[in-house]
Design a protein around this motif. Structure first.
Motif, PDB file in Angstrom:
ATOM      1  N   SER A 174       0.806  -1.209   0.000  1.00 28.53           N
ATOM      2  CA  SER A 174       0.000   0.000   0.000  1.00 28.53           C
ATOM      3  C   SER A 174       0.846   1.270   0.000  1.00 28.53           C
ATOM      4  CB  SER A 174      -0.957  -0.059   1.199  1.00 28.53           C
ATOM      5  OG  SER A 174      -2.029   0.823   1.033  1.00 28.53           O
ATOM      6  N   GLY A 175       0.634   2.183   0.967  1.00 32.40           N
ATOM      7  CA  GLY A 175       1.404   3.418   1.006  1.00 32.40           C
ATOM      8  C   GLY A 175       2.894   3.178   1.086  1.00 32.40           C
ATOM      9  N   GLY A 176       3.295   2.099   1.752  1.00 29.00           N
ATOM     10  CA  GLY A 176       4.712   1.751   1.818  1.00 29.00           C
ATOM     11  C   GLY A 176       5.286   1.420   0.458  1.00 29.00           C
ATOM     12  N   SER A 177       4.455   0.901  -0.435  1.00 23.87           N
ATOM     13  CA  SER A 177       4.933   0.545  -1.778  1.00 23.87           C
ATOM     14  C   SER A 177       5.229   1.771  -2.629  1.00 23.87           C
ATOM     15  CB  SER A 177       3.907  -0.345  -2.484  1.00 23.87           C
ATOM     16  OG  SER A 177       3.844  -1.619  -1.886  1.00 23.87           O
ATOM     17  N   ILE A 178       4.587   2.904  -2.331  1.00 26.68           N
ATOM     18  CA  ILE A 178       4.902   4.123  -3.083  1.00 26.68           C
ATOM     19  C   ILE A 178       6.341   4.539  -2.777  1.00 26.68           C
ATOM     20  CG2 ILE A 178       4.201   6.468  -3.623  1.00 26.68           C
ATOM     21  CD1 ILE A 178       1.451   5.839  -2.387  1.00 26.68           C
ATOM     22  N   ALA A 179       6.674   4.590  -1.479  1.00 31.95           N
ATOM     23  CA  ALA A 179       8.042   4.952  -1.088  1.00 31.95           C
ATOM     24  C   ALA A 179       9.044   3.917  -1.592  1.00 31.95           C
ATOM     25  CB  ALA A 179       8.125   5.084   0.430  1.00 31.95           C
ATOM     26  N   ALA A 180       8.701   2.634  -1.462  1.00 31.64           N
ATOM     27  CA  ALA A 180       9.612   1.575  -1.901  1.00 31.64           C
ATOM     28  C   ALA A 180       9.833   1.632  -3.402  1.00 31.64           C
ATOM     29  CB  ALA A 180       9.062   0.211  -1.503  1.00 31.64           C
ATOM     30  N   GLY A 181       8.789   1.927  -4.174  1.00 28.38           N
ATOM     31  CA  GLY A 181       8.925   1.993  -5.621  1.00 28.38           C
ATOM     32  C   GLY A 181       9.887   3.083  -6.059  1.00 28.38           C
ATOM     33  N   VAL A 182       9.805   4.251  -5.415  1.00 30.46           N
ATOM     34  CA  VAL A 182      10.724   5.343  -5.745  1.00 30.46           C
ATOM     35  C   VAL A 182      12.152   4.966  -5.365  1.00 30.46           C
ATOM     36  CG1 VAL A 182      11.304   7.763  -5.309  1.00 30.46           C
ATOM     37  CG2 VAL A 182       8.908   7.074  -5.523  1.00 30.46           C
ATOM     38  N   LEU A 199      22.192   5.987  -6.166  1.00 32.05           N
ATOM     39  CA  LEU A 199      22.563   6.415  -4.823  1.00 32.05           C
ATOM     40  C   LEU A 199      24.013   6.058  -4.527  1.00 32.05           C
ATOM     41  CD1 LEU A 199      19.342   5.286  -2.916  1.00 32.05           C
ATOM     42  CD2 LEU A 199      19.957   7.621  -3.566  1.00 32.05           C
ATOM     43  N   SER A 200      24.707   6.949  -3.836  1.00 33.76           N
ATOM     44  CA  SER A 200      26.103   6.699  -3.462  1.00 33.76           C
ATOM     45  C   SER A 200      26.215   5.904  -2.167  1.00 33.76           C
ATOM     46  CB  SER A 200      26.834   8.024  -3.283  1.00 33.76           C
ATOM     47  OG  SER A 200      26.366   8.707  -2.129  1.00 33.76           O
ATOM     48  N   PHE A 201      25.189   5.971  -1.331  1.00 33.76           N
ATOM     49  CA  PHE A 201      25.180   5.359   0.004  1.00 33.76           C
ATOM     50  C   PHE A 201      26.304   5.905   0.885  1.00 33.76           C
ATOM     51  CE2 PHE A 201      22.954   2.327  -2.717  1.00 33.76           C
ATOM     52  CZ  PHE A 201      21.735   2.294  -2.058  1.00 33.76           C
ATOM     53  N   ASN A 202      26.702   7.106   0.591  1.00 32.89           N
ATOM     54  CA  ASN A 202      27.669   7.828   1.410  1.00 32.89           C
ATOM     55  C   ASN A 202      26.876   8.774   2.306  1.00 32.89           C
ATOM     56  OD1 ASN A 202      29.562   9.531   2.532  1.00 32.89           O
ATOM     57  ND2 ASN A 202      30.672   9.893   0.630  1.00 32.89           N
ATOM     58  N   ASP A 240      22.189  13.267  -2.849  1.00 31.51           N
ATOM     59  CA  ASP A 240      21.658  12.181  -3.676  1.00 31.51           C
ATOM     60  C   ASP A 240      20.360  11.596  -3.116  1.00 31.51           C
ATOM     61  OD1 ASP A 240      22.757  10.599  -1.640  1.00 31.51           O
ATOM     62  OD2 ASP A 240      24.036   9.423  -2.952  1.00 31.51           O
ATOM     63  N   PHE A 241      20.320  11.152  -1.876  1.00 32.58           N
ATOM     64  CA  PHE A 241      19.089  10.558  -1.354  1.00 32.58           C
ATOM     65  C   PHE A 241      17.939  11.561  -1.349  1.00 32.58           C
ATOM     66  CE2 PHE A 241      16.251   9.604   2.237  1.00 32.58           C
ATOM     67  CZ  PHE A 241      15.820   8.334   1.878  1.00 32.58           C
ATOM     68  N   VAL A 242      18.207  12.771  -0.905  1.00 36.60           N
ATOM     69  CA  VAL A 242      17.120  13.759  -0.817  1.00 36.60           C
ATOM     70  C   VAL A 242      16.564  14.114  -2.200  1.00 36.60           C
ATOM     71  CG1 VAL A 242      16.511  16.113  -0.132  1.00 36.60           C
ATOM     72  CG2 VAL A 242      17.802  14.636   1.432  1.00 36.60           C
ATOM     73  N   PRO A 243      17.392  14.526  -3.178  1.00 40.69           N
ATOM     74  CA  PRO A 243      16.807  14.872  -4.477  1.00 40.69           C
ATOM     75  C   PRO A 243      16.244  13.674  -5.244  1.00 40.69           C
ATOM     76  CG  PRO A 243      19.198  15.067  -4.569  1.00 40.69           C
ATOM     77  CD  PRO A 243      18.842  14.865  -3.139  1.00 40.69           C
ATOM     78  N   LEU A 244      16.847  12.498  -5.068  1.00 38.55           N
ATOM     79  CA  LEU A 244      16.412  11.332  -5.846  1.00 38.55           C
ATOM     80  C   LEU A 244      15.195  10.638  -5.265  1.00 38.55           C
ATOM     81  CD1 LEU A 244      19.897   9.773  -6.687  1.00 38.55           C
ATOM     82  CD2 LEU A 244      18.323  10.876  -8.297  1.00 38.55           C
ATOM     83  N   VAL A 245      15.073  10.619  -3.947  1.00 35.81           N
ATOM     84  CA  VAL A 245      13.992   9.873  -3.290  1.00 35.81           C
ATOM     85  C   VAL A 245      13.014  10.790  -2.574  1.00 35.81           C
ATOM     86  CG1 VAL A 245      13.450   8.088  -1.582  1.00 35.81           C
ATOM     87  CG2 VAL A 245      15.479   7.844  -3.037  1.00 35.81           C
ATOM     88  N   VAL A 246      13.529  11.650  -1.692  1.00 35.52           N
ATOM     89  CA  VAL A 246      12.648  12.461  -0.857  1.00 35.52           C
ATOM     90  C   VAL A 246      11.876  13.486  -1.684  1.00 35.52           C
ATOM     91  CG1 VAL A 246      12.519  14.003   1.131  1.00 35.52           C
ATOM     92  CG2 VAL A 246      14.204  12.145   1.104  1.00 35.52           C
ATOM     93  N   THR A 247      12.556  14.189  -2.557  1.00 36.28           N
ATOM     94  CA  THR A 247      11.909  15.270  -3.307  1.00 36.28           C
ATOM     95  C   THR A 247      10.744  14.786  -4.162  1.00 36.28           C
ATOM     96  OG1 THR A 247      13.927  16.601  -3.288  1.00 36.28           O
ATOM     97  CG2 THR A 247      12.295  17.116  -4.988  1.00 36.28           C
ATOM     98  N   PRO A 248      10.883  13.714  -4.966  1.00 35.06           N
ATOM     99  CA  PRO A 248       9.719  13.271  -5.751  1.00 35.06           C
ATOM    100  C   PRO A 248       8.576  12.749  -4.883  1.00 35.06           C
ATOM    101  CG  PRO A 248      11.589  11.795  -6.080  1.00 35.06           C
ATOM    102  CD  PRO A 248      12.106  12.989  -5.362  1.00 35.06           C
TER     103      PRO A 248
END
Length: 377
Positions: free
Chosen positions: A60-68, A76-79, A86-94
């Motif tokens: 459900s709602g968790g799948s929206i976040a997981a899909g992004v 992601l650099s994982f740094n 990277d994490f904020v513009p790629l995942v959080v912003t959209p």
């Protein structure tokens, strides 16, 4: 095991030791859960734990976040030092951009006056804002992302993954090219108004003899799917059976009392469905926590209704329970949320995940300097 939070099915292998590795489960709960989970993902990234996950299972709602997250994983650099670049513009912003849009009411309204299913319009909105034509084949090989829906026809879990999608009764389709937006829309097709999502499939695409007892048309040609939370409201099924360490992020709501319940069949039926969901969620939660206590699994549970003081950690981030309970009352909708509410939900997911990790998973983890956003909770 009779007290486990998931039930065995006929096609499960004989019970044995689960694999080493860590799985993360993301519950349902509309935009509220989506943003709460983004906060938890933020803390896992910052702590250096996100890239080590073996599996991310969502409903459900968790799948929206997981899909992004899945779609952007390879970028992601994982740094932890680069989290804001990277994490904020790629995942959080959209995700936050979507959270500012109301898509459920528009989809329902158009579904009433125009041909087509409400769920198809939700899928179109997800694709427009988040996924841009991506399919399940655009997901990473590792970790394994599992987007869960419920098959209305078979009553079983329908799992969308890159290697295959399957229902143990109907069978499996290898290397599915289903649009990612459609998989997420099926997983978040909240009944009754956003459900069902109908998949048209080719019966010949199924692996021969891969279904237990329903591998035949119409089960293999037109599949009707509803919210993954109907079957498994914490996304536990595929994670619990496979991995020794399981982290559970629960952004689900709680059933409020009703002084004067509606007696018409539609609203009364909806209330009864909510009662059933609430009881199943509560039972799974208790069984998950009991399994940690008995050593059946390692891991941690954190929920949007958790009182952070209950962890008895010496130095949690400041999260007054009255403030976090108010956030937990955010409706289970795909309705646009104000920027400050979005930030507070992300902060709360970040803080309670941090507390659970430092208490039960990584006691030596350094306390974060503060919240992702200065607004607090």
């Amino acid at each position: 095991m009779p007290d486990a939070p998931v039930a065995s099915i006929p096609t499960d292998p004989p019970e044995g030791q689960p694999e080493a590795g860590t799985a993360l489960c993301l519950s349902g709960g509309g935009y509220r859960a989506m943003l709460f989970h983004v906060g938890a993902l933020w803390r896992l990234y910052q702590a250096g734990l996100l890239q080590g996950l073996s599996r991310i299972s969502s409903v459900s709602g968790g799948s929206i976040a997981a899909g992004v997250l899945a779609l952007r994983w390879g970028e992601l650099s994982f740094n932890p030092a680069k989290i804001r670049t990277d994490f904020v513009p790629l995942v959080v912003t959209p995700v936050r951009a979507l959270a500012g849009e109301t898509i459920d009411a528009r989809a329902i309204l158009l579904g009433v006056v125009l041909p087509g299913r409400v769920s198809d319009r939700v899928a179109a909105a997800y694709d427009k804002h988040l996924f841009h034509g991506a399919t399940l084949q655009d997901l990473p090989d590792t970790p394994r992302f599992v987007i869960n829906a419920t098959n209305v026809q078979s009553g079983a879990l329908w799992r969308f993954m890159k290697p295959y999608m399957r229902d143990y009764r109907v069978g499996e389709v290898r290397a599915p090219t289903v649009p990612l937006a459609q998989a997420v829309a099926a997983s978040s097709a909240f009944p009754p108004v956003l459900s069902p999502l109908a998949l048209r499939l080719d019966a010949d695409a199924f692996t021969p003899n891969s279904g237990l007892d329903l591998q035949r048309p119409p089960f293999t040609t037109r599949v009707f799917l509803t919210d993954g939370g109907v079957y498994d409201n914490l996304g536990l099924e595929t994670a619990w059976k496979r991995h020794q360490t399981v982290l559970v992020s629960d952004g689900g709501g709680r059933l409020p009392p009703e002084e004067r319940p509606r007696s018409d069949w539609a609203r009364h039926s909806y209330r009864v469905l909510e009662l059933i969901d609430n009881q199943v969620r509560s039972l799974r939660k208790r069984q998950v926590i009991d399994s940690y206590k008995t050593g059946t699994r390692r891991g941690a549970y954190w929920g949007i209704r958790t009182d952070i003081a209950d962890y008895r950690l010496a130095d949690p981030l400041a999260c007054p329970h009255d403030r976090t309970l108010a956030l937990a009352e955010t409706p289970t909708r795909l309705k646009g949320l104000a920027p400050d509410v979005q930030e507070r939900l992300i902060n709360w997911g970040f803080a309670v995940c941090d507390t659970a990790l430092r208490k039960h998973v990584e006691p030596g983890l350094k306390r974060p300097d503060g919240f992702p956003y200065p607004v607090g909770v």
